[in-house]
Design an enzyme around this catalytic site. Structure first.
Site, PDB file in Angstrom:
ATOM      1  N   ILE A  29       0.017   9.760   6.979  1.00 22.52           N
ATOM      2  CA  ILE A  29      -0.673   8.997   8.022  1.00 22.52           C
ATOM      3  C   ILE A  29      -0.385   7.507   7.832  1.00 22.52           C
ATOM      4  O   ILE A  29      -0.162   7.041   6.713  1.00 22.52           O
ATOM      5  CB  ILE A  29      -2.198   9.257   8.021  1.00 22.52           C
ATOM      6  CG1 ILE A  29      -2.859   8.772   6.719  1.00 22.52           C
ATOM      7  CG2 ILE A  29      -2.484  10.741   8.232  1.00 22.52           C
ATOM      8  CD1 ILE A  29      -4.375   8.880   6.722  1.00 22.52           C
ATOM      9  N   HIS A  40       0.304   7.947   2.587  1.00 25.42           N
ATOM     10  CA  HIS A  40       0.987   7.211   3.656  1.00 25.42           C
ATOM     11  C   HIS A  40       2.500   7.439   3.669  1.00 25.42           C
ATOM     12  O   HIS A  40       3.128   7.295   4.716  1.00 25.42           O
ATOM     13  CB  HIS A  40       0.729   5.713   3.521  1.00 25.42           C
ATOM     14  CG  HIS A  40      -0.719   5.344   3.572  1.00 25.42           C
ATOM     15  ND1 HIS A  40      -1.558   5.773   4.575  1.00 25.42           N
ATOM     16  CD2 HIS A  40      -1.494   4.605   2.731  1.00 25.42           C
ATOM     17  CE1 HIS A  40      -2.774   5.308   4.352  1.00 25.42           C
ATOM     18  NE2 HIS A  40      -2.766   4.598   3.247  1.00 25.42           N
ATOM     19  N   GLY A  69      -4.301   2.485   7.820  1.00 19.10           N
ATOM     20  CA  GLY A  69      -5.240   1.987   8.839  1.00 19.10           C
ATOM     21  C   GLY A  69      -5.087   0.491   9.050  1.00 19.10           C
ATOM     22  O   GLY A  69      -5.249  -0.009  10.168  1.00 19.10           O
ATOM     23  N   ASP A 128       0.841  -1.205   0.000  1.00 21.90           N
ATOM     24  CA  ASP A 128       0.000   0.000   0.000  1.00 21.90           C
ATOM     25  C   ASP A 128       0.875   1.254   0.000  1.00 21.90           C
ATOM     26  O   ASP A 128       1.245   1.766   1.053  1.00 21.90           O
ATOM     27  CB  ASP A 128      -0.937   0.000   1.210  1.00 21.90           C
ATOM     28  CG  ASP A 128      -1.885   1.197   1.177  1.00 21.90           C
ATOM     29  OD1 ASP A 128      -1.732   2.073   0.299  1.00 21.90           O
ATOM     30  OD2 ASP A 128      -2.774   1.265   2.037  1.00 21.90           O
TER      31      ASP A 128
END
Lengths: 131, 159
Positions: A51, A36, A54, A31
């Site tokens: 970030i 990210h 998740g 990912d």
């Protein structure tokens, strides 16, 4: 000696999102969404900086239960809502509570809070097989 | 973000993925707090189960081999979800998508060499608080045809 589990049991698991963890997790998971791994790209879409994926936070919730039951292969189900981003340098505390044990399956509710006490997950539930 | 409900029911896949031993190790160690370096995925923190990375310990354990960290499944099972979000007809800017909710069911352990086939469909599309929600359900079978992982993936498209 196999341990026994009871409704009401609690456990705690603390994980640090070190500075490059989103990049390590990107490499391991595939990912590579720029939000990210690229602080500037993330700022450009209003996130204020990169970030953590998740799904890495979800992984830590799974890990918390795997450690608690002593075998990661027993985890059977996880459900989470991502309520607040995890950012580099955040420390996340997972607190679990066994809410049910039925038909050889343990259900735990998990809270996940950052160092400011903010919930990064909501309604997190992890189930594990005890058989 | 206006999303078109007519894409509900659209299917993606099958996508085939062979689980590699070193990829399992990388994932376990990335979750487990290791710091990778050139030529090594790093060393696991003490809490990481040897069943996930230590071949000798795993052989003597309940599964007879190293197993995947459960949410390793996202590495391949995400494919129908990402295919839906990047479907040109959907017209979504992927950088405006954040992960809203996730549910995964693990029906069996996964081992190196397992060949996983994933399919998915758009289960729902809706708007709430001026944001768009895309829900994709997935199913991943191993080489024996057994469903090993199911997922419900919710992407949120920020306005």
């Amino acid at each position: 000696m196999p341990r026994t589990f009871q409704t009401g049991d609690t456990f705690t698991h603390v994980r640090e999102c070190d500075r490059y963890r989103p990049i390590y997790y990107a490499g391991a998971s595939g990912d590579f969404n720029p939000i990210h791994i690229d602080p500037e790209a993330a700022k450009a879409v209003g996130l204020g900086g990169n970030i953590l994926q998740g799904l890495c936070t979800l992984g830590w919730a799974v890990e918390a239960v795997g450690v608690f039951v002593g075998d990661p292969g027993r985890v059977r189900r996880v459900r989470v809502r991502f309520s607040k981003p995890v950012r580099p340098e955040d420390t996340i505390t997972f607190q679990g509570k066994v809410t049910a044990i039925q038909d050889g399956r343990l259900t735990a509710e998990i809270s996940a809070t950052n160092q400011r006490g903010e919930d990064v997950l909501k309604g997190a539930v992890v189930e594990a097989s005890l058989e | 973000m206006a999303l078109d409900k007519r894409f509900i029911g659209r299917e993606y896949g099958p996508f085939v993925y062979t689980i590699g031993a070193e990829k399992l190790r990388e994932f376990t160690l990335a979750i487990g707090g290791a710091v990778p370096g050139a030529g090594t995925p790093g060393e696991p923190l003490p809490h990481v189960s040897p069943l996930l990375h230590d071949a000798q310990a795993a052989k003597a354990g309940p599964y007879g081999d190293v197993i995947a960290f459960p949410s390793f499944a996202v590495v391949f099972a995400i494919r129908p979800f990402s295919a839906a979000l990047s479907d040109p007809e959907m017209g979504i800017d992927i950088q405006r998508v954040v992960h809203g909710e996730q549910e995964l069911e693990f029906l069996d352990v996964m081992r190196p060499g397992d060949v996983m086939t994933s399919t998915g469909r758009i289960a729902d599309i809706y708007e709430k608080a001026r944001m768009g929600f895309v829900v994709v359900t997935t199913e991943s079978r191993n080489q024996h045809g057994k469903v090993v992982v199911t997922g419900t993936w919710t992407g949120v498209v920020r306005g």
